[in-house]
Structures are given as C-alpha cells and as structure tokens.
Design a protein around this motif. Sequence first.
Motif, PDB file in Angstrom:
ATOM      1  N   HIS A  93       0.813  -1.222   0.000  1.00 23.09           N
ATOM      2  CA  HIS A  93       0.000   0.000   0.000  1.00 23.09           C
ATOM      3  C   HIS A  93       0.847   1.273   0.000  1.00 23.09           C
ATOM      4  O   HIS A  93       0.301   2.374  -0.070  1.00 23.09           O
ATOM      5  CB  HIS A  93      -0.922   0.002   1.227  1.00 23.09           C
ATOM      6  CG  HIS A  93      -1.890  -1.140   1.252  1.00 23.09           C
ATOM      7  ND1 HIS A  93      -2.985  -1.215   0.424  1.00 23.09           N
ATOM      8  CD2 HIS A  93      -1.900  -2.277   2.005  1.00 23.09           C
ATOM      9  CE1 HIS A  93      -3.648  -2.331   0.666  1.00 23.09           C
ATOM     10  NE2 HIS A  93      -3.006  -2.993   1.627  1.00 23.09           N
ATOM     11  N   GLN A  94       2.163   1.137   0.089  1.00 20.04           N
ATOM     12  CA  GLN A  94       3.023   2.310   0.083  1.00 20.04           C
ATOM     13  C   GLN A  94       3.086   2.906  -1.332  1.00 20.04           C
ATOM     14  O   GLN A  94       3.018   2.177  -2.323  1.00 20.04           O
ATOM     15  CB  GLN A  94       4.428   1.935   0.561  1.00 20.04           C
ATOM     16  CG  GLN A  94       4.456   1.556   2.039  1.00 20.04           C
ATOM     17  CD  GLN A  94       5.792   1.002   2.478  1.00 20.04           C
ATOM     18  OE1 GLN A  94       6.630   0.654   1.644  1.00 20.04           O
ATOM     19  NE2 GLN A  94       6.002   0.894   3.790  1.00 20.04           N
ATOM     20  N   VAL A  95       3.198   4.218  -1.403  1.00 22.48           N
ATOM     21  CA  VAL A  95       3.162   4.895  -2.704  1.00 22.48           C
ATOM     22  C   VAL A  95       4.411   5.748  -2.893  1.00 22.48           C
ATOM     23  O   VAL A  95       5.081   6.130  -1.930  1.00 22.48           O
ATOM     24  CB  VAL A  95       1.911   5.798  -2.819  1.00 22.48           C
ATOM     25  CG1 VAL A  95       0.652   4.960  -2.737  1.00 22.48           C
ATOM     26  CG2 VAL A  95       1.921   6.866  -1.745  1.00 22.48           C
ATOM     27  N   SER A  96       4.717   6.009  -4.149  1.00 24.70           N
ATOM     28  CA  SER A  96       5.792   6.935  -4.497  1.00 24.70           C
ATOM     29  C   SER A  96       5.144   8.221  -4.996  1.00 24.70           C
ATOM     30  O   SER A  96       4.464   8.230  -6.032  1.00 24.70           O
ATOM     31  CB  SER A  96       6.684   6.327  -5.595  1.00 24.70           C
ATOM     32  OG  SER A  96       7.664   7.244  -5.999  1.00 24.70           O
ATOM     33  N   ASP A  97       5.314   9.262  -4.229  1.00 29.78           N
ATOM     34  CA  ASP A  97       4.636  10.517  -4.548  1.00 29.78           C
ATOM     35  C   ASP A  97       5.526  11.658  -4.082  1.00 29.78           C
ATOM     36  O   ASP A  97       6.017  11.646  -2.951  1.00 29.78           O
ATOM     37  CB  ASP A  97       3.283  10.569  -3.832  1.00 29.78           C
ATOM     38  CG  ASP A  97       2.450  11.764  -4.250  1.00 29.78           C
ATOM     39  OD1 ASP A  97       2.895  12.916  -4.014  1.00 29.78           O
ATOM     40  OD2 ASP A  97       1.359  11.558  -4.796  1.00 29.78           O
ATOM     41  N   PRO A  98       5.764  12.654  -4.940  1.00 26.49           N
ATOM     42  CA  PRO A  98       6.629  13.776  -4.543  1.00 26.49           C
ATOM     43  C   PRO A  98       6.197  14.446  -3.252  1.00 26.49           C
ATOM     44  O   PRO A  98       7.025  14.852  -2.442  1.00 26.49           O
ATOM     45  CB  PRO A  98       6.527  14.736  -5.736  1.00 26.49           C
ATOM     46  CG  PRO A  98       6.182  13.862  -6.895  1.00 26.49           C
ATOM     47  CD  PRO A  98       5.297  12.794  -6.332  1.00 26.49           C
ATOM     48  N   ARG A  99       4.893  14.561  -3.060  1.00 21.62           N
ATOM     49  CA  ARG A  99       4.418  15.234  -1.858  1.00 21.62           C
ATOM     50  C   ARG A  99       4.600  14.364  -0.606  1.00 21.62           C
ATOM     51  O   ARG A  99       4.558  14.857   0.508  1.00 21.62           O
ATOM     52  CB  ARG A  99       2.951  15.632  -2.021  1.00 21.62           C
ATOM     53  CG  ARG A  99       2.758  16.794  -3.012  1.00 21.62           C
ATOM     54  CD  ARG A  99       1.334  17.303  -2.970  1.00 21.62           C
ATOM     55  NE  ARG A  99       0.947  17.791  -1.650  1.00 21.62           N
ATOM     56  CZ  ARG A  99       1.270  18.997  -1.157  1.00 21.62           C
ATOM     57  NH1 ARG A  99       2.036  19.818  -1.873  1.00 21.62           N
ATOM     58  NH2 ARG A  99       0.855  19.343   0.029  1.00 21.62           N
ATOM     59  N   SER A 100       4.785  13.080  -0.828  1.00 14.53           N
ATOM     60  CA  SER A 100       5.083  12.211   0.287  1.00 14.53           C
ATOM     61  C   SER A 100       6.559  12.301   0.673  1.00 14.53           C
ATOM     62  O   SER A 100       6.919  12.308   1.854  1.00 14.53           O
ATOM     63  CB  SER A 100       4.736  10.759  -0.060  1.00 14.53           C
ATOM     64  OG  SER A 100       5.144   9.876   0.952  1.00 14.53           O
ATOM     65  N   GLU A 101       7.414  12.384  -0.351  1.00 13.34           N
ATOM     66  CA  GLU A 101       8.856  12.380  -0.121  1.00 13.34           C
ATOM     67  C   GLU A 101       9.375  13.727   0.376  1.00 13.34           C
ATOM     68  O   GLU A 101      10.408  13.793   1.047  1.00 13.34           O
ATOM     69  CB  GLU A 101       9.573  11.986  -1.402  1.00 13.34           C
ATOM     70  CG  GLU A 101       9.249  10.547  -1.835  1.00 13.34           C
ATOM     71  CD  GLU A 101       9.696  10.240  -3.235  1.00 13.34           C
ATOM     72  OE1 GLU A 101      10.302  11.124  -3.870  1.00 13.34           O
ATOM     73  OE2 GLU A 101       9.424   9.114  -3.708  1.00 13.34           O
ATOM     74  N   ASP A 102       8.652  14.797   0.060  1.00  7.35           N
ATOM     75  CA  ASP A 102       9.065  16.139   0.511  1.00  7.35           C
ATOM     76  C   ASP A 102       8.515  16.385   1.921  1.00  7.35           C
ATOM     77  O   ASP A 102       7.332  16.679   2.100  1.00  7.35           O
ATOM     78  CB  ASP A 102       8.530  17.190  -0.449  1.00  7.35           C
ATOM     79  CG  ASP A 102       8.982  18.594  -0.069  1.00  7.35           C
ATOM     80  OD1 ASP A 102       9.720  18.735   0.929  1.00  7.35           O
ATOM     81  OD2 ASP A 102       8.593  19.544  -0.760  1.00  7.35           O
ATOM     82  N   ARG A 103       9.363  16.254   2.920  1.00  7.96           N
ATOM     83  CA  ARG A 103       8.928  16.379   4.307  1.00  7.96           C
ATOM     84  C   ARG A 103       8.610  17.809   4.695  1.00  7.96           C
ATOM     85  O   ARG A 103       8.040  18.061   5.765  1.00  7.96           O
ATOM     86  CB  ARG A 103      10.004  15.828   5.249  1.00  7.96           C
ATOM     87  CG  ARG A 103      10.433  14.411   4.973  1.00  7.96           C
ATOM     88  CD  ARG A 103       9.325  13.421   5.227  1.00  7.96           C
ATOM     89  NE  ARG A 103       9.732  12.056   4.902  1.00  7.96           N
ATOM     90  CZ  ARG A 103       8.940  11.008   4.962  1.00  7.96           C
ATOM     91  NH1 ARG A 103       7.706  11.154   5.344  1.00  7.96           N
ATOM     92  NH2 ARG A 103       9.394   9.807   4.638  1.00  7.96           N
ATOM     93  N   THR A 104       8.995  18.769   3.874  1.00  7.51           N
ATOM     94  CA  THR A 104       8.738  20.176   4.174  1.00  7.51           C
ATOM     95  C   THR A 104       7.600  20.744   3.321  1.00  7.51           C
ATOM     96  O   THR A 104       7.420  21.945   3.256  1.00  7.51           O
ATOM     97  CB  THR A 104       9.988  21.012   3.969  1.00  7.51           C
ATOM     98  OG1 THR A 104      10.392  20.968   2.603  1.00  7.51           O
ATOM     99  CG2 THR A 104      11.126  20.494   4.840  1.00  7.51           C
ATOM    100  N   ALA A 105       6.853  19.826   2.662  1.00  4.83           N
ATOM    101  CA  ALA A 105       5.770  20.301   1.789  1.00  4.83           C
ATOM    102  C   ALA A 105       4.762  21.107   2.594  1.00  4.83           C
ATOM    103  O   ALA A 105       4.432  20.773   3.732  1.00  4.83           O
ATOM    104  CB  ALA A 105       5.082  19.114   1.130  1.00  4.83           C
ATOM    105  N   ALA A 106       4.256  22.171   1.962  1.00  4.46           N
ATOM    106  CA  ALA A 106       3.268  23.026   2.623  1.00  4.46           C
ATOM    107  C   ALA A 106       1.955  22.280   2.783  1.00  4.46           C
ATOM    108  O   ALA A 106       1.708  21.260   2.152  1.00  4.46           O
ATOM    109  CB  ALA A 106       3.060  24.298   1.810  1.00  4.46           C
TER     110      ALA A 106
END
Length: 339
Positions: free
Chosen positions: A325-338
């Motif tokens: 169920h884990q996904v690859s998503d830029p917003r997941s990998e960016d820990r500082t996302a707004a």
Amino acid sequence: MTARRNFKRQVRARAAKTGESYTSALRHFLPTPSGDVMPEARNPKSVRLAVAQTLVREDPRDVEALRESGREVRALMREASVQGARIVHFPEGAICFPSKFVMSVDGPDEVGPADWDRCQWLVLQSELVAIAELARELRLWTVIPSVHRLTGPNRPHNSLYVISDRGEVVTRYDERLLSKTKVSYMYSPGVSPVTFEVDAVRFGCLLGMEIHYPELFAEYENLDVDCVLLSTSGTPGNTTAQAQVQGHAAFNSYWVSLSGPAQDSVTAPTGIVAPNGDWLARCPADGSPSVAVANLDDSSEAATSALTYARPWRRESRSGLYTEHQVSDPRSEDRTAAF
C-alpha cells in the motif's frame, strides 16, 4: 466493517442455535490470515493457575531459614491444590535470594565476587527434592526459582525449575538479562528462552529484572505462548512495575503471572494479569505468604477480544502488510511540503 458485522451475525446465529452465550459461541470462530473472518472450529484452552508470594530470605548459610522457606513453599502448594490449581508459580528467592553482601568476599559492607562455598548446597537440594515429591503427590505442576549450581569455577545460574505433576524437572529457565551486580559478581547468564505446556496451555519463563525488557516479552509472543511466568525479587515493589506487567500482557495479548516477595505486597501484591491488561487475581496486600488463583481460559470475556482480534491483527500487520500500500509521490517524499 462489513466483515465484522457478518462475523458477529454468525456468532449470534450459533449462540441462538446452541443456546450458548455469545462469548462461548465466539470461541468456535477464528480470523483467517487474510483478515476475512470465517468460522473455524478450535479447541478452547483452559488451565487453573495459582501464583504465590512468599517471605524471601537472603542468607544461604542459614540452614533453619532454608528449611523454613521450604516448609512455607510446601504449605502454599497444598493451599493451591485445595483451590483446584493445576500449576503453581513461586517468586525469585522462594527458598533463598542470596544477598550480594552476604555472599561477597569483600563483605559485609562492600560488594565483591560471590563466594558460593558459603551456600548450604545440600540443604537447598534437599528442600527442592521435598518440593518435587510433594508436586508428584499433589499432581501439581510447580514452578520454583532457585540457584542452579554449575561446575566450578563457573558461577551458578539464577534459575527457575519447572517440575511436572509427576515430580520430575522437565525444563529449567536461566535468567539472561541480569542486573549489573548479578552479572559482575554472582551469576552466569542464561542463553535462551524456555517454554513448556500444561494441558495444551503454553508457558514462557522470565526472572528478576527481566520485567524491564519488552523484547523478551515480544520474543515469547513470537513463540506463541499463552502465559508468561515472571518471578522477581529485585524489582522494587511499586506501581510502575505493576503497570509494566499490565502493559506487557496487553501489548502481547497473553496472560502474565507476576510472583514476588510477600514483603513487597503492601505496594505490589503478587497477581495474574489477563490478555486485556486487567488484573484477574491478586494476593492480599498485607505482607503475608499466600496464593491467588485464576482460570486461564481463552474463551473468557477477558481474553476473547485480545486473542481473537488484537493478536492476529498485530501479527498480520508486522508481516509486510503495508508494503503493497506504500506509494511513491513527490508530496510524500518532501517532508517540508506546505499544507
């Protein structure tokens, strides 16, 4: 939620058909590894356990003290038998908990290497033999801690003997994670967990300060035990230790029997904790040698939820369930996302 509703409907249907209570009907159903709940017949487990608190004496040179401890243990064995127990569990030091000062070659005011020649080994052995004989007479499984002598110059183990209802030692647990004083001056550590079964109920053994090591309790969960027998004397009799025992039982969904000194019972009476973390039975908090007895019944209300849902689910969730169920998503990998 649909699966859970269907499951409850099946349990109620069985209860209506057979006249059983909901709890009794529930024991005939188990969750499958996939998480779908399907009916599957199983044999319920049950055994009656007595846990004892005794007056712990600290001088292994004192012959009469060793004899008195043996008499006290046997009296409590008889009491447990009268109350219908199948197995009785005693605290660390039930016959003697050798003092680090009494045993120290640098004592009595300074702790140093233990001189085990000071121990009255023959008297200790005779008391254990008498306990084993009574276990056979009463047909009572008896779990009794004691010092286990090794070949010199090796230090002994701090051990827990498991004596069957035939009066035979069937296994022995040696304390592994010793206190600093124990491992530095007194004992040789053990190397492995130990399990045994009484009437299909599987037990695991722990000793002393091992109450503070959750990995040991998790190890026994992996070994599929139903109950951990924890004998202690060195753990302070306080509410923190009591809470730890309740936590270990609830986290691992099994029973925990805590056996400690009668001297500590005013603040920390000996007792048995259910798989949901509640106390099932406790000895009197008055400093007296005594036993508390409870049925370890996996179809009981205190056990069914933990054993039917919590334990299987934790095992499934630890088996790699979440990986798919884990996904690859830029917003997941960016820990500082707004936001």
